[in-house]
Design an enzyme around this catalytic site. Structure first.
Site, mmCIF file in Angstrom:
data_model
loop_
_atom_site.group_PDB
_atom_site.id
_atom_site.type_symbol
_atom_site.label_atom_id
_atom_site.label_comp_id
_atom_site.label_asym_id
_atom_site.label_seq_id
_atom_site.Cartn_x
_atom_site.Cartn_y
_atom_site.Cartn_z
ATOM 1 N N PRO A 7 37.874 42.145 50.169
ATOM 2 C CA PRO A 7 38.137 43.307 51.023
ATOM 3 C C PRO A 7 37.639 44.575 50.338
ATOM 4 O O PRO A 7 37.948 44.828 49.178
ATOM 5 C CB PRO A 7 39.661 43.316 51.137
ATOM 6 C CG PRO A 7 40.138 42.681 49.859
ATOM 7 C CD PRO A 7 39.086 41.671 49.482
ATOM 8 N N MET A 8 36.851 45.361 51.064
ATOM 9 C CA MET A 8 36.349 46.631 50.530
ATOM 10 C C MET A 8 36.494 47.664 51.632
ATOM 11 O O MET A 8 35.767 47.612 52.642
ATOM 12 C CB MET A 8 34.889 46.507 50.094
ATOM 13 C CG MET A 8 34.648 45.527 48.960
ATOM 14 S SD MET A 8 32.866 45.310 48.621
ATOM 15 C CE MET A 8 32.408 46.961 48.115
ATOM 16 N N CYS A 98 44.165 48.254 44.881
ATOM 17 C CA CYS A 98 43.316 49.363 45.315
ATOM 18 C C CYS A 98 43.368 50.504 44.299
ATOM 19 O O CYS A 98 44.447 50.981 43.944
ATOM 20 C CB CYS A 98 43.752 49.872 46.688
ATOM 21 S SG CYS A 98 42.747 51.265 47.282
ATOM 22 N N LYS A 139 46.519 40.181 45.736
ATOM 23 C CA LYS A 139 45.393 40.551 44.891
ATOM 24 C C LYS A 139 45.836 41.674 43.963
ATOM 25 O O LYS A 139 46.466 42.637 44.417
ATOM 26 C CB LYS A 139 44.191 41.012 45.726
ATOM 27 C CG LYS A 139 42.957 41.292 44.864
ATOM 28 C CD LYS A 139 41.777 41.801 45.678
ATOM 29 C CE LYS A 139 40.581 42.046 44.743
ATOM 30 N NZ LYS A 139 39.475 42.752 45.436
ATOM 31 N N ASN A 199 37.749 37.522 40.321
ATOM 32 C CA ASN A 199 37.037 38.568 41.046
ATOM 33 C C ASN A 199 36.522 39.622 40.067
ATOM 34 O O ASN A 199 37.208 39.980 39.127
ATOM 35 C CB ASN A 199 37.980 39.201 42.084
ATOM 36 C CG ASN A 199 37.392 40.402 42.794
ATOM 37 O OD1 ASN A 199 38.020 41.450 42.885
ATOM 38 N ND2 ASN A 199 36.180 40.279 43.299
ATOM 39 N N GLY A 200 35.307 40.083 40.317
ATOM 40 C CA GLY A 200 34.790 41.197 39.537
ATOM 41 C C GLY A 200 33.443 40.934 38.900
ATOM 42 O O GLY A 200 33.294 39.991 38.123
ATOM 43 N N GLU A 201 32.431 41.736 39.266
ATOM 44 C CA GLU A 201 31.130 41.789 38.591
ATOM 45 C C GLU A 201 30.327 40.488 38.725
ATOM 46 O O GLU A 201 29.641 40.064 37.786
ATOM 47 C CB GLU A 201 31.322 42.132 37.112
ATOM 48 C CG GLU A 201 30.218 42.953 36.492
ATOM 49 C CD GLU A 201 30.010 44.320 37.141
ATOM 50 O OE1 GLU A 201 28.874 44.814 37.053
ATOM 51 O OE2 GLU A 201 30.979 44.897 37.715
ATOM 52 N N GLY A 223 32.562 40.756 46.266
ATOM 53 C CA GLY A 223 32.484 41.870 47.199
ATOM 54 C C GLY A 223 31.108 42.493 47.205
ATOM 55 O O GLY A 223 30.253 42.159 48.028
ATOM 56 N N ARG A 224 30.865 43.416 46.268
ATOM 57 C CA ARG A 224 29.595 44.148 46.252
ATOM 58 C C ARG A 224 28.395 43.215 46.114
ATOM 59 O O ARG A 224 27.333 43.480 46.688
ATOM 60 C CB ARG A 224 29.610 45.178 45.125
ATOM 61 C CG ARG A 224 30.615 46.306 45.315
ATOM 62 C CD ARG A 224 30.659 47.229 44.100
ATOM 63 N NE ARG A 224 31.084 46.523 42.896
ATOM 64 C CZ ARG A 224 30.869 46.939 41.651
ATOM 65 N NH1 ARG A 224 30.210 48.069 41.449
ATOM 66 N NH2 ARG A 224 31.300 46.253 40.615
#
Length: 315
Positions: A7-8, A98, A139, A199-201, A223-224
């Protein structure tokens, strides 16, 4: 081994979820957060954030979509979770990650990680509020300003009845700056009995492999990386099978931008549509060098039809 679309807020909304799951390689999505403060929200608020509620909480490609809630009042969150389930939500995710200043100032998101007891209460109340067959997940980041409470917060979530936890491997203060501390996810995973998603990078196949190796997690949330490279999920799945992955060409991406324009136009007021196209172009420039010149050429365009003509004619 699932790939979950992260989610972003303001990026991975319903049109983006629709687009990316049509391309494929994604096993589950989580919505942008529904902000909860003082009351149980009307059904239209949930359906605006997640129009997939009209389709058994799935995108048109059939990918399941979990609804995320953000807030700090356990009982009000529980009431909203109950309401969301009553109109079709097939899972509830709780936001303890967040990093936005406005969210944290109103006691939402990552700021809650300073109070593990409150984190526990929130998860417990929501778990009690919805039927047993509805998954309740969360999360979190590794902490707000440091990682001292990471294991305590993760335990609070698990002990309160959550059936899964996604960990973004940075604190709020670390934001999105590399590196992501996947080794901390490993510590959390070893500390809990519930499934943990890393999650992350994660931007490519090598990041994905390394993330799973260091964290020990089977499931990875991206995400990204998926917004920048919309076929990343497909490429990862192909490489896992030992196949040679295809890669979306720039011409294919231009056609997808036209489809995305149509989707966004249906959901947003006309004055906001051009901004979403430019936003996606900027993010995909990491993967496609052709995106930045295109963005430069269309900076002055603000009307939907002129953006559409530009995308059709651009070479």
């Amino acid at each position: 081994m699932r790939i979950v679309l992260a989610p972003m807020e303001g990026v991975v909304d319903a049109p983006m979820r629709e687009m990316l799951t049509r391309i494929g390689g994604i096993d589950q999505c989580v919505t942008e957060f529904v902000r909860v403060s003082e009351r149980v929200l009307p059904a239209k608020v949930f359906r605006k954030i997640s129009p997939e509620l009209f389709n058994d909480s799935r995108t048109s490609a059939g990918t399941p979509v979990v609804l995320q809630l953000l807030g700090s009042d356990p009982q009000i969150l529980a009431g909203n979770a109950r309401k969301a389930v009553s109109i079709g939500a097939n899972g509830i995710d709780l936001n303890f990650g967040c990093p936005a200043k406005t969210v944290n100032k109103s006691k939402g998101g990552a700021i809650l990680l300073n109070e593990p007891e409150l984190v526990h209460k929130i998860v417990w109340w929501v778990r009690q509020a919805v039927p047993d067959h509805i998954p309740v997940t969360a999360k979190m980041r590794l902490g707000y300003s440091d990682k001292l409470l990471a294991l305590e917060n993760a335990s609070a979530i698990a002990d309160a009845g959550a059936c899964g936890l996604t960990v973004h491997a940075r604190t709020k203060e670390e934001g999105y700056r590399p590196p992501a501390h996947w080794e901390w996810i490993s510590k959390i995973r070893e500390h809990l009995s519930i499934p943990v998603t890393a999650n992350g990078e994660v931007w490519n196949w090598q990041d994905y492999q390394r993330c799973r190796e260091v964290s020990g997690c089977d499931d990875v949330m991206i995400g990204r990386g998926l917004v920048a490279a919309p076929d990343l999920g497909l490429r990862i799945k192909a490489l896992q099978r030992g196949d040679d992955p295809d890669h979306l060409s720039w011409e294919e991406m231009r056609l997808l931008l036209l489809q995305f324009l149509d989707m966004v136009e249906q959901q947003l007021a006309p004055k906001y549509v051009h901004g979403r196209i430019k936003q996606w172009l900027k993010m995909m420039s990491r993967e496609y060098p052709e995106a930045m010149p295109m963005l430069q050429d269309m900076r002055a365009l603000t009307q939907v039809e002129e953006v559409r003509r530009f995308l059709y004619q651009y070479s």
